[in-house]
Scaffold this motif. Structure first.
Motif, PDB file in Angstrom:
ATOM      1  N   LEU A   9       0.954  -1.088  -0.061  1.00 41.31           N
ATOM      2  CA  LEU A   9       0.220  -0.057   0.227  1.00 41.31           C
ATOM      3  C   LEU A   9       0.912   1.084  -0.054  1.00 41.31           C
ATOM      4  N   ASN A  12       3.487   3.237  -4.247  1.00 41.07           N
ATOM      5  CA  ASN A  12       2.014   3.386  -5.734  1.00 41.07           C
ATOM      6  C   ASN A  12       1.981   2.281  -6.894  1.00 41.07           C
ATOM      7  N   VAL A  87      -4.973   5.745  -1.420  1.00 39.93           N
ATOM      8  CA  VAL A  87      -4.332   4.141  -2.912  1.00 39.93           C
ATOM      9  C   VAL A  87      -3.985   4.879  -3.639  1.00 39.93           C
ATOM     10  N   CYS A 102      -8.571   2.188   1.384  1.00 41.73           N
ATOM     11  CA  CYS A 102      -7.662   2.828   2.182  1.00 41.73           C
ATOM     12  C   CYS A 102      -7.934   2.357   3.439  1.00 41.73           C
ATOM     13  N   ARG A 105      -5.089   0.742   4.418  1.00 45.00           N
ATOM     14  CA  ARG A 105      -4.236   1.166   4.482  1.00 45.00           C
ATOM     15  C   ARG A 105      -4.332   2.566   6.066  1.00 45.00           C
TER      16      ARG A 105
END
Length: 133
Positions: A9, A12, A87, A102, A105
């Motif tokens: 996560l 990228n 994300v 998300c 994360r």
């Protein structure tokens, strides 16, 4: 597994396959003495396992909310409740998957702060003891 989820996560460009193959080598399971694999191949971590873990983490809404409350009580200056957990757009194709990633994360971010503040680790001690679990 949590460190693999964070690695995926936070980078990228990292794919599921790259996340479960650090330095290009697969992560193998430990086998018990005398266990035999099909074709004498060692069982390795599959990239879909990481998605299953992230989907599970992203579904833990109650753990995220309760963890945030406890962190805010212990450390009122914490900004964990403000972390959006955005994300990279190439990591999802649907709004549902975006929300799960998300939230996963956000939870991983919360766990890192939790482990700095509390003597008892978030996983497995807190999350498995909590009544909402």
């Amino acid at each position: 597994m949590l460190h693999l989820a964070v690695r995926y996560l936070e980078d990228n460009r990292r794919t599921y396959r790259q996340a479960v193959r650090p330095q290009g080598l697969p992560i193998f399971y430990r086998q018990q003495a005398g266990a035999v694999s099909a074709g004498d191949e060692l069982p390795a971590l599959h990239h879909s396992t990481l998605w299953c873990m992230l989907a599970w983490l992203g579904s833990q809404c109650a753990a995220l909310a309760h963890g945030r409350q406890l962190i805010q009580r212990k450390h009122p200056d914490s900004t964990c409740h403000r972390f959006v957990g955005a994300v990279a757009p190439q990591k999802f194709r649907s709004p549902q998957r975006q929300r799960l990633l998300c939230r996963a994360r956000q939870l991983l971010h919360l766990i890192a702060e939790w482990d700095r503040l509390f003597p008892e680790k978030f996983f497995p001690r807190f999350a498995t003891k909590a009544e909402f679990w």
